[in-house]
Design an enzyme around this catalytic site. Structure first.
Site, short mmCIF file in Angstrom:
data_model
loop_
_atom_site.label_atom_id
_atom_site.label_comp_id
_atom_site.label_asym_id
_atom_site.label_seq_id
_atom_site.Cartn_x
_atom_site.Cartn_y
_atom_site.Cartn_z
N ILE A 1 0.83 -1.22 0.00
CA ILE A 1 0.00 0.00 0.00
C ILE A 1 0.86 1.26 0.00
O ILE A 1 0.39 2.34 -0.39
CB ILE A 1 -0.97 -0.02 1.21
CG1 ILE A 1 -2.17 0.87 0.97
CG2 ILE A 1 -0.26 0.38 2.51
CD1 ILE A 1 -3.30 0.67 1.98
N ASN B 1 11.69 -8.15 7.31
CA ASN B 1 11.93 -7.40 8.54
C ASN B 1 11.45 -8.24 9.72
O ASN B 1 10.29 -8.66 9.76
CB ASN B 1 11.18 -6.06 8.49
CG ASN B 1 11.71 -5.15 7.41
OD1 ASN B 1 12.92 -5.10 7.17
ND2 ASN B 1 10.83 -4.43 6.74
N GLY C 1 12.24 -2.85 11.72
CA GLY C 1 11.13 -2.11 11.14
C GLY C 1 9.88 -2.92 10.87
O GLY C 1 8.99 -2.48 10.14
N HIS D 1 6.25 -11.93 6.04
CA HIS D 1 6.09 -11.52 4.64
C HIS D 1 7.45 -11.18 4.06
O HIS D 1 8.34 -10.70 4.76
CB HIS D 1 5.14 -10.34 4.50
CG HIS D 1 5.43 -9.20 5.44
ND1 HIS D 1 5.10 -9.25 6.78
CD2 HIS D 1 6.03 -8.01 5.24
CE1 HIS D 1 5.48 -8.12 7.36
NE2 HIS D 1 6.07 -7.35 6.45
P1 5GP Z 1 6.88 -4.58 7.60
O1 5GP Z 1 7.11 -3.16 8.03
O2 5GP Z 1 6.11 -5.34 8.67
O3 5GP Z 1 8.09 -5.30 7.14
O4 5GP Z 1 5.97 -4.49 6.31
C1 5GP Z 1 4.59 -4.27 6.36
C2 5GP Z 1 4.21 -3.71 5.02
O5 5GP Z 1 2.81 -3.81 4.89
C3 5GP Z 1 4.56 -2.23 4.85
O6 5GP Z 1 5.44 -2.07 3.73
C4 5GP Z 1 3.22 -1.56 4.63
O7 5GP Z 1 3.26 -0.50 3.70
C5 5GP Z 1 2.35 -2.71 4.17
N1 5GP Z 1 0.95 -2.55 4.50
C6 5GP Z 1 0.43 -2.14 5.69
N2 5GP Z 1 -0.91 -2.13 5.63
C7 5GP Z 1 -1.25 -2.55 4.38
C8 5GP Z 1 -2.52 -2.75 3.73
O8 5GP Z 1 -3.60 -2.56 4.27
N3 5GP Z 1 -2.47 -3.18 2.43
C9 5GP Z 1 -1.29 -3.41 1.78
N4 5GP Z 1 -1.36 -3.82 0.52
N5 5GP Z 1 -0.08 -3.24 2.38
C10 5GP Z 1 -0.07 -2.82 3.66
#
Ligand code: 5GP
Length: 114
Positions: free
Chosen positions: A29, A87, A93, A100
């Site tokens: 997103i 991450n 982060g 994922h």
């Molecule tokens: P992290 O910070 O946990 O490694 O990555 C989480 C990712 O999820 C972030 O890059 C963030 O932009 C993405 N993200 C968070 N909420 C949503 C959402 O509702 N939809 C999508 N498609 N991505 C999301």
């Protein structure tokens, strides 16, 4: 349910570009590169550091899916390329506690990362 389980269940909208029995891939997103896709296991393992031996096939499927998705997006060549990021925990982060893989591509990426 985790946020990503809700996306996989189509309870929250996302641009899903790949899905099979093991994993689902959709556009982030808040993209940090021209291509920024998240590859998410169907099993909600919180983070890679909490994966267990029985997750071996699931973890392998994630990387195989990353390669397939990179091919689908036209960046699976040495002349282009892509970066995979996981991450794990606060210092890295991590914001969503459902394992994922970030697939980043479409521009030159700095190394080392910030
Ligand atoms: P992290 O910070 O946990 O490694 O990555 C989480 C990712 O999820 C972030 O890059 C963030 O932009 C993405 N993200 C968070 N909420 C949503 C959402 O509702 N939809 C999508 N498609 N991505 C999301």
């Amino acid at each position: 349910m985790t946020l990503f389980e809700k996306i996989i269940a189509r309870e929250i909208p996302a641009q899903i570009i790949y899905e099979d029995e093991w994993a689902c891939a959709f556009h982030d997103i808040s993209p940090q590169a021209p291509i920024h896709v998240l590859i998410v296991p169907k099993k909600a393992i919180p983070r890679v550091g909490e994966a267990v031996a029985e997750d071996q096939s699931q973890l392998g499927a994630l990387l195989l899916t990353a390669g397939k998705v990179a091919s689908q997006l036209g960046v699976n060549e040495r002349s282009t390329g892509f970066r995979l990021v996981i991450n794990n925990g606060v210092n890295a982060g991590e914001t969503v506690p459902h394992l994922h893989v970030h697939l980043l591509a479409g521009r030159s990426l700095d190394w080392p990362p910030g």
